[in-house]
Design an enzyme around this catalytic site. Structure first.
Site, PDB file in Angstrom:
ATOM      1  N   TYR A  35       0.826  -1.209   0.000  1.00  0.00           N
ATOM      2  CA  TYR A  35       0.000   0.000   0.000  1.00  0.00           C
ATOM      3  C   TYR A  35       0.854   1.250   0.000  1.00  0.00           C
ATOM      4  CZ  TYR A  35       0.818   1.283   4.899  1.00  0.00           C
ATOM      5  OH  TYR A  35       1.400   1.694   6.069  1.00  0.00           O
ATOM      6  N   LYS A 148       6.388  -1.724   2.418  1.00  0.00           N
ATOM      7  CA  LYS A 148       5.128  -1.128   2.882  1.00  0.00           C
ATOM      8  C   LYS A 148       4.002  -2.114   2.583  1.00  0.00           C
ATOM      9  CE  LYS A 148       3.187   3.527   3.115  1.00  0.00           C
ATOM     10  NZ  LYS A 148       3.218   3.632   4.580  1.00  0.00           N
ATOM     11  N   GLU A 180      12.028   3.705  14.446  1.00  0.00           N
ATOM     12  CA  GLU A 180      11.104   4.715  13.916  1.00  0.00           C
ATOM     13  C   GLU A 180       9.868   4.747  14.810  1.00  0.00           C
ATOM     14  OE1 GLU A 180       9.655   3.648   9.966  1.00  0.00           O
ATOM     15  OE2 GLU A 180       9.735   1.533  10.458  1.00  0.00           O
ATOM     16  N   LEU A 204      10.898   1.930   7.483  1.00  0.00           N
ATOM     17  CA  LEU A 204      10.325   2.292   6.199  1.00  0.00           C
ATOM     18  C   LEU A 204      11.126   3.474   5.643  1.00  0.00           C
ATOM     19  CD1 LEU A 204       7.858   1.558   4.360  1.00  0.00           C
ATOM     20  CD2 LEU A 204       6.950   3.760   5.102  1.00  0.00           C
TER      21      LEU A 204
HETATM   22  N1  PMP Z   1       7.445   4.586   9.028  1.00  0.00           N
HETATM   23  C1  PMP Z   1       6.284   3.915   9.043  1.00  0.00           C
HETATM   24  C2  PMP Z   1       6.204   2.648   9.813  1.00  0.00           C
HETATM   25  C3  PMP Z   1       5.163   4.409   8.346  1.00  0.00           C
HETATM   26  O1  PMP Z   1       4.003   3.732   8.343  1.00  0.00           O
HETATM   27  C4  PMP Z   1       5.270   5.639   7.666  1.00  0.00           C
HETATM   28  C5  PMP Z   1       4.077   6.233   6.970  1.00  0.00           C
HETATM   29  N2  PMP Z   1       3.917   5.732   5.700  1.00  0.00           N
HETATM   30  C6  PMP Z   1       6.518   6.305   7.674  1.00  0.00           C
HETATM   31  C7  PMP Z   1       7.578   5.750   8.369  1.00  0.00           C
HETATM   32  C8  PMP Z   1       6.704   7.608   6.951  1.00  0.00           C
HETATM   33  O2  PMP Z   1       6.749   7.403   5.563  1.00  0.00           O
HETATM   34  P1  PMP Z   1       6.261   8.518   4.558  1.00  0.00           P
HETATM   35  O3  PMP Z   1       7.057   9.740   4.862  1.00  0.00           O
HETATM   36  O4  PMP Z   1       6.557   7.969   3.229  1.00  0.00           O
HETATM   37  O5  PMP Z   1       4.820   8.724   4.817  1.00  0.00           O
END
Ligand code: PMP
Length: 281
Positions: A35, A148, A180, A204
């Site tokens: 996703y 993701k 994170e 991520l």
């Molecule tokens: N880490 C995780 C676990 C997330 O779910 C997200 C949100 N998608 C992020 C980091 C931040 O990623 P992004 O800046 O691409 O939204």
């Protein structure tokens, strides 16, 4: 947004109530899919290419072939934004592996199933201004956090843990190394330098993290992509998180103790301003 939310399900744009999900969809049984969540500012997708590239990376890693080309997918998502009249919001899209009787093995010849919607979501101005409270927690996720995928149980449990502690979010760690947050990346500032976990299999690869590092470079703020510890987190001059929905949000407390005097710090503020400018342009 228009009154009836329009979804993009397989090849059709449908009112939400007319979307029919199969009980044999592998997303439902196994969380077997990929996703993305993309920001919409001024009616336009923000960093769409980067989101597409990450979706493809996830799909390839889980051995799923996306049926639509990049252009077809982005055209469809833009159409979804238009049909729902979203100016400031998000697009959510997911591909599951397909529909088949329940079995762990990948089904032969199943077609990936696309579901996407667009909805209004305001920028989180209050949290960005005042900062959020966090608690630390063991990162119990699997070892491919760079993908993701739809498997988000550990992330939802982490978020719920934060709320149960009266906090806004968690900061996850593996044996004392900060990874994170439940749905965002974490960074600290020490002596004017930004420090954030390297983009490897343990986090991520956030698009907002990437944009933030690009802005930091432009602003002449040094940044290091290296693991940092819970001790460094507690001793940081500033802590902030980045993500599609949270943008650059300051952290003002960790486990009940204030960071940067309980106020958003100056480096975080500069990054926020640069981020707002990037959105405007
Ligand atoms: N880490 C995780 C676990 C997330 O779910 C997200 C949100 N998608 C992020 C980091 C931040 O990623 P992004 O800046 O691409 O939204």
């Amino acid at each position: 947004m228009s009154q009836t939310q329009i979804y993009w399900y397989q090849n059709q744009f449908l009112p939400k109530d007319e979307v029919r999900i199969s009980p044999e969809d592998r997303g439902y049984y196994f969380g077997d899919g990929a996703y993305e969540v993309i920001r919409v500012y001024h009616g336009k997708l923000f960093e769409a290419d980067a989101h597409y590239d990450r979706l493809v990376r996830t799909a390839e890693a889980i051995h799923m072939t996306l049926p639509l080309s990049k252009q077809e997918l982005l055209d469809g998502l833009n159409e979804l934004v238009k049909r729902n009249q979203v100016q400031e919001g998000t697009v959510y899209l997911q591909y599951t592996r397909g529909i088949a009787p329940r079995a762990h093995s990948f089904p032969q010849g199943a077609e990936p199933v696309l579901m996407a919607y667009a909805g209004d979501l305001k920028r989180p101005l209050a949290a960005m201004e005042n900062g959020i409270r966090t608690v630390t927690m063991d990162d119990i996720r699997w070892l491919r956090c760079d993908l993701k995928t739809l498997n988000l149980l550990a992330n939802t449990m982490a978020k719920q843990h934060a709320l149960s502690q009266g906090a806004d979010d968690v900061i996850l760690h593996r044996q004392g190394t900060v990874t994170e947050c439940s749905a965002s990346n974490a960074a600290i500032v020490k002596n004017g330098r930004i420090i954030t976990h390297p983009a490897n299999h343990l986090i991520l690869h956030g698009i907002t993290r990437m944009v933030m590092l690009r802005l930091a470079e432009r602003l002449g703020i040094p940044a290091e992509e290296r693991p940092f510890t819970l001790d460094e987190l507690q001793a940081a001059d500033e802590v902030f998180i980045t993500g599609t929905t949270v943008e650059v949000t300051p952290v003002v407390s960790v486990d009940g103790l204030p960071v940067s005097g309980g106020q958003p710090g100056p480096v975080t503020r500069r990054l926020q301003e640069a981020f707002s400018e990037a959105i405007r342009s």
